[in-house]
Scaffold this active site. Structure first.
Site, PDB file in Angstrom:
ATOM      1  CB  CYS A 125      -0.903  -0.023   1.233  1.00 28.40           C
ATOM      2  SG  CYS A 125      -2.038   1.360   1.360  1.00 28.40           S
ATOM      3  CB  CYS A 361      -8.031   0.354   5.577  1.00 27.98           C
ATOM      4  SG  CYS A 361      -8.893   1.408   4.410  1.00 27.98           S
TER       5      CYS A 361
END
Length: 383
Positions: A125, A361
């Site tokens: 990510c 997240c």
């Protein structure tokens, strides 16, 4: 062209050596000519040699480029750099997730997260900005003001740092641990499309890191004017940070919706280049207790996505200090997923990863920003 941001601290032109890790093939060819490293008729060959050393072998020292003449290496060392940025902090979660705080320049830091067992093998990510302008109310990153866009070199450097740590040089053809890239870190990628697109060109090049564009996903909160350009320039997979099915709620959760409401967003998604059952859009939907998690919300989501090749990632809300939201109960999330599955959509529930190191997240925020905030609170308490 497109959407740009007036950034008070835009990425500066490097006064010193150029970081060639962020140059496209054509840019690298031009750079070696300008630096006198190769004559114009030899520049393509020389650029190809350099490219493989930097992006396939991952070298950080020009002297390691054994098939390049010494005088050319000396000129490169004067004009260019391939040094890695500073890794300020490395954390490893109990579930194997790794997070790096990377300092690109004084006060310019971003976080990058590797998540094992995601995608084909493991997903990285990456961040596209330091901070964010979008102020999504459920997102920790959104509480950090935007500092500036990251350059293509700084985006590529995040992949290089991860592969250094994972021991993946030279680029493996099989048994990769880092198999997927997701632009789901700090920032809104479509407000930095030029650098994101160049980074994707570099990452996907077959003679370098060689990750398929089908394994690169760009997540946006819905910068509608840039969606077509994203598809045409990158051929990347598209993810939409949705989280609500009606404008009043999405205005609250994702304030960008006030500028580009759901009807406009959905029209742009349906026109996304290459959209098909083989290239589905991923819709990200964070599960917020009592906010957007009812069976009626699930049915509204199914109705909204009708006719769109899609899958829905249900994301249990990841808490962070000071948030007003709570994660939906697991039974509520499962009931929500059942409604979507019954309608024929895949709706995996994303297992929270790296929560213990604030790597999940919506939890990313550069450590320097946390430290500055802590210092300010301490000073306020003294006063």
């Amino acid at each position: 062209m497109g959407v740009t941001l007036d950034l008070s601290r835009a990425a500066p032109r490097a006064a010193g050596p150029v970081n060639i890790a962020g140059l496209t093939r054509d840019e690298l060819k031009a750079a070696v000519i300008e630096a006198g490293v190769a004559a114009p008729d030899k520049a393509r060959m020389r650029a190809s040699q350099i490219w493989r050393w930097v992006h396939h072998y991952g070298v950080t020292d020009f002297d390691k480029m054994s098939d390049v003449a010494k005088d050319a290496r000396a000129k490169m060392a004067e004009a260019f750099t391939i040094a890695r940025p500073e890794v300020v902090e490395r954390q490893v979660s109990k579930d194997g997730t790794r997070k790096w705080l990377i300092r690109f320049a004084p006060g310019i830091e971003a976080e990058t997260v590797y998540i094992p067992d995601v995608g084909r093998a493991g997903a990285l990510c990456v961040s596209s900005q330091v901070g964010c302008t979008l102020n999504c109310s459920f997102c920790h990153t959104g509480t950090q003001k935007l500092v500036r866009n990251l350059t293509a070199a700084e985006i590529v450097a995040q992949v290089q740092v991860a592969r250094d740590d994972l021991g993946e040089w030279p680029s493996p053809k099989e048994d990769r641990r880092l198999s997927n890239i997701v632009f789901m870190g700090m920032g809104e990628p479509l407000y930095n499309l030029d650098n994101v697109a160049n980074a994707i060109d570099i990452i996907s090049d077959n003679e370098g890191i060689a990750l398929s564009r089908r394994r690169i996903t760009v997540s946006t909160s819905g910068v509608v004017p840039q969606l077509t350009a994203l598809g045409e320039r990158t051929a990347a997979m598209l993810a939409i940070s949705l989280h609500a099915t009606n404008d009043p709620l999405r205005d609250e959760l994702v304030p960008l919706n006030k500028k580009y409401p759901i009807e406009e967003l959905m029209a742009a998604i349906k026109a996304y280049p290459g959209l098909s059952n083989a290239r589905r859009v991923t819709f990200e939907y964070v599960m917020l207790k009592g906010v957007n998690d009812s069976p009626a919300d699930a049915r509204a989501l199914v109705k909204l996505l009708k006719g769109v090749p899609a899958k829905i990632n249900l994301i249990p809300f990841n808490p962070w200090p000071g948030t007003k939201y709570e994660c939906s109960d697991w039974s509520t999330i499962e009931a929500f997923a059942a409604v979507i599955n019954k309608a024929g959509y895949a709706s995996p529930i994303r297992t929270p990863r790296g929560r213990d190191i604030l790597a999940a997240c919506g939890q990313l925020k550069s450590e320097s920003e946390k430290i500055r905030a802590s210092a300010l609170r301490a000073m306020a308490s003294v006063d």
